[in-house]
Design an enzyme around this catalytic site. Sequence first.
Site, mmCIF file in Angstrom:
data_model
loop_
_atom_site.group_PDB
_atom_site.id
_atom_site.type_symbol
_atom_site.label_atom_id
_atom_site.label_comp_id
_atom_site.label_asym_id
_atom_site.label_seq_id
_atom_site.Cartn_x
_atom_site.Cartn_y
_atom_site.Cartn_z
ATOM 1 N N SER A 123 0.831 -1.205 0.000
ATOM 2 C CA SER A 123 0.000 0.000 0.000
ATOM 3 C C SER A 123 0.862 1.250 0.000
ATOM 4 O O SER A 123 0.375 2.329 -0.315
ATOM 5 C CB SER A 123 -0.920 0.004 1.208
ATOM 6 O OG SER A 123 -0.196 -0.233 2.376
ATOM 7 N N HIS A 144 -1.961 -2.509 -6.561
ATOM 8 C CA HIS A 144 -2.539 -2.135 -5.269
ATOM 9 C C HIS A 144 -4.064 -2.183 -5.304
ATOM 10 O O HIS A 144 -4.713 -1.351 -5.924
ATOM 11 C CB HIS A 144 -2.031 -0.730 -4.881
ATOM 12 C CG HIS A 144 -2.494 -0.296 -3.540
ATOM 13 N ND1 HIS A 144 -2.820 0.996 -3.229
ATOM 14 C CD2 HIS A 144 -2.702 -1.010 -2.398
ATOM 15 C CE1 HIS A 144 -3.205 1.054 -1.971
ATOM 16 N NE2 HIS A 144 -3.149 -0.144 -1.447
ATOM 17 N N GLU A 156 -4.558 0.151 -8.430
ATOM 18 C CA GLU A 156 -3.475 1.037 -8.892
ATOM 19 C C GLU A 156 -2.364 0.154 -9.459
ATOM 20 O O GLU A 156 -1.970 -0.830 -8.830
ATOM 21 C CB GLU A 156 -2.926 1.868 -7.732
ATOM 22 C CG GLU A 156 -3.899 2.901 -7.191
ATOM 23 C CD GLU A 156 -3.401 3.621 -5.933
ATOM 24 O OE1 GLU A 156 -3.919 4.691 -5.633
ATOM 25 O OE2 GLU A 156 -2.507 3.095 -5.224
ATOM 26 N N ASN A 195 -3.768 6.236 -1.105
ATOM 27 C CA ASN A 195 -3.303 6.275 0.287
ATOM 28 C C ASN A 195 -2.626 7.594 0.644
ATOM 29 O O ASN A 195 -2.528 7.943 1.814
ATOM 30 C CB ASN A 195 -2.352 5.113 0.581
ATOM 31 C CG ASN A 195 -3.130 3.851 0.916
ATOM 32 O OD1 ASN A 195 -4.313 3.924 1.235
ATOM 33 N ND2 ASN A 195 -2.475 2.713 0.834
HETATM 34 N N1 3HC Z 1 -17.894 -9.525 -0.117
HETATM 35 C C1 3HC Z 1 -19.208 -9.527 -0.434
HETATM 36 N N2 3HC Z 1 -20.108 -8.706 0.146
HETATM 37 C C2 3HC Z 1 -19.649 -7.846 1.061
HETATM 38 C C3 3HC Z 1 -18.284 -7.770 1.422
HETATM 39 C C4 3HC Z 1 -17.391 -8.652 0.799
HETATM 40 N N3 3HC Z 1 -16.102 -8.670 1.107
HETATM 41 N N4 3HC Z 1 -18.130 -6.799 2.351
HETATM 42 C C5 3HC Z 1 -19.342 -6.291 2.583
HETATM 43 N N5 3HC Z 1 -20.261 -6.907 1.804
HETATM 44 C C6 3HC Z 1 -21.696 -6.701 1.776
HETATM 45 C C7 3HC Z 1 -22.239 -6.275 3.120
HETATM 46 O O1 3HC Z 1 -22.444 -7.364 3.984
HETATM 47 C C8 3HC Z 1 -23.531 -5.616 2.720
HETATM 48 O O2 3HC Z 1 -24.481 -6.622 2.485
HETATM 49 P P1 3HC Z 1 -26.013 -6.505 3.034
HETATM 50 O O3 3HC Z 1 -26.653 -5.546 2.078
HETATM 51 O O4 3HC Z 1 -26.550 -7.889 2.875
HETATM 52 O O5 3HC Z 1 -25.964 -6.019 4.433
HETATM 53 C C9 3HC Z 1 -23.148 -4.967 1.388
HETATM 54 O O6 3HC Z 1 -21.983 -5.624 0.905
HETATM 55 C C10 3HC Z 1 -22.751 -3.498 1.565
HETATM 56 O O7 3HC Z 1 -23.799 -2.841 2.086
HETATM 57 P P2 3HC Z 1 -23.647 -1.490 2.913
HETATM 58 O O8 3HC Z 1 -25.022 -0.928 3.024
HETATM 59 O O9 3HC Z 1 -22.854 -1.648 4.169
HETATM 60 O O10 3HC Z 1 -22.849 -0.668 1.929
HETATM 61 P P3 3HC Z 1 -22.228 0.413 1.103
HETATM 62 O O11 3HC Z 1 -23.188 0.763 0.024
HETATM 63 O O12 3HC Z 1 -21.700 1.520 1.946
HETATM 64 O O13 3HC Z 1 -21.002 -0.370 0.427
HETATM 65 C C11 3HC Z 1 -18.625 -0.452 0.745
HETATM 66 C C12 3HC Z 1 -20.000 -0.938 1.226
HETATM 67 C C13 3HC Z 1 -18.434 -0.905 -0.708
HETATM 68 C C14 3HC Z 1 -17.567 -1.061 1.630
HETATM 69 C C15 3HC Z 1 -18.637 1.124 0.790
HETATM 70 O O14 3HC Z 1 -19.023 1.537 2.082
HETATM 71 C C16 3HC Z 1 -17.290 1.717 0.468
HETATM 72 O O15 3HC Z 1 -16.942 1.905 -0.677
HETATM 73 N N6 3HC Z 1 -16.544 2.069 1.535
HETATM 74 C C17 3HC Z 1 -15.225 2.676 1.376
HETATM 75 C C18 3HC Z 1 -14.200 1.611 1.326
HETATM 76 C C19 3HC Z 1 -12.839 2.168 1.063
HETATM 77 O O16 3HC Z 1 -12.589 3.377 1.072
HETATM 78 N N7 3HC Z 1 -11.899 1.263 0.798
HETATM 79 C C20 3HC Z 1 -10.513 1.647 0.536
HETATM 80 C C21 3HC Z 1 -9.762 1.846 1.799
HETATM 81 S S1 3HC Z 1 -8.066 2.241 1.487
HETATM 82 C C22 3HC Z 1 -7.393 0.762 1.077
HETATM 83 O O17 3HC Z 1 -7.988 -0.278 1.060
HETATM 84 C C23 3HC Z 1 -5.955 0.814 0.730
HETATM 85 C C24 3HC Z 1 -5.108 0.074 1.712
HETATM 86 O O18 3HC Z 1 -3.790 0.033 1.173
HETATM 87 C C25 3HC Z 1 -5.079 0.719 3.076
#
Ligand code: 3HC
Length: 383
Positions: A123, A144, A156, A195
């Site tokens: 990352s 990434h 990425e 990040n």
């Molecule tokens: N596989 C399948 N389904 C999944 C899942 C997975 N791994 N994770 C969650 N879900 C499901 C949930 O259980 C939920 O199902 P439900 O409707 O039955 O309850 C559904 O997906 C998501 O519903 P929510 O109402 O909670 O969802 P959102 O519309 O908010 O979507 C999200 C969820 C896609 C995680 C959204 O909130 C999002 O985009 N969040 C931001 C995530 C982000 O910024 N990620 C990057 C972080 S930085 C990074 O990763 C880099 C690293 O290097 C640090």
Amino acid sequence: MSLSTINKITILGSGIMGHGIAQVSAMAGYNVALRDIEQSFLDKAMEKIKWSLNKLVEKQKLSQTEADKIFARITPVVDMEQALKGTDLLIEAVPEDMNLKREVYAEVDSLAESRTLYASNTSTLPITEMAALTSRPERFVGLHFFNPPQLMPLVEVIPGSKTNQSMIDMATGLVQKLGKQPVLCKKDVAGFIVNRIFIPLVHEAVYCQERDNVPMTTIDSAVKFKLSFPMGIFELADYSGLDVIHKATVEMHSRDKKVIRPHPKIKQLFDEKNLGQKSGKGFFEYKGDKYERINLTEQEAAKYNPTALIGVAANNAAWLISNGVCSKEDLEKALKLGMGLKKELFTTVQEFGVKNIVHSLQDLAAKYGPFYDPDPYLVKYQD
Ligand code: 3HC
């Protein structure tokens, strides 16, 4: 080397990212070896894959038969030699610690077949430096993914200084074959694109919380409803893991002091093993280690002005554009697909007013130092 020669992919590390990358690779039809150092880690990872596949079946994105086939394509394995046997592509997703990566690549290099291509899901660590640890820096690339890899469409692609063009082309094609969208990070800078914005923002949120003495849910509600993030920033930190945030912070800050203003709270949470959702407690408390959301409301959002937060995000975004790491279009694409932003960052910047944001950054710079100095691109950006 070409995409058509890739049949078996080996993923090293079965944590949050590794298990997800294994699943998306198997969903694209690849045979996958998922390797970790202990069987118990692999058992947990396979359980998470099963949970995720079940969710996709529940939502009718997959049939049960397809889900069963995907699951069967993933072989969990502890033995490194077995994991690397006959593999065409290695994707390394072990914790973000250069010493650990050094050990891992030494072992991998002694066992991998000469045709195996290397990719790292790092990352924050420099691709050029990691590639130099291996016997094949020209066939080494950064790939990434974003958490959760099963749902986030961005990957990425980061070339190191010696990565050859056919490796970059192969990586870009692979990302598309996995059903994701690639964004090329043109320079191997600390934090790459997303990040560089996300990690400093977590620290800034803690500073805001201290300065303004408001509950974390108030700040998070403002981030969600006023800055158009899908999650609050504390919520996202907990979801990503405080170990990931802490290690990324250390690596980014050791390479570039301007990129981040570390707040000691992150290290404190890491030292206390309060790692977020996965450990049941981070900034917030959780019922278990499963997917769980924090209740954020528009009513709470109305109580907080997040100008300092949008300022820090916009300033790091401006730095990326000024320094030729990515175009503004690629930046917006990356934030939309990698962090789920529902509105372009610079649209939100315009809504808050460029002048207001620049003034807020200048005030913070006067009090807390050059981390906040507004980037020339932001200063020149027109309302
Ligand atoms: N596989 C399948 N389904 C999944 C899942 C997975 N791994 N994770 C969650 N879900 C499901 C949930 O259980 C939920 O199902 P439900 O409707 O039955 O309850 C559904 O997906 C998501 O519903 P929510 O109402 O909670 O969802 P959102 O519309 O908010 O979507 C999200 C969820 C896609 C995680 C959204 O909130 C999002 O985009 N969040 C931001 C995530 C982000 O910024 N990620 C990057 C972080 S930085 C990074 O990763 C880099 C690293 O290097 C640090």
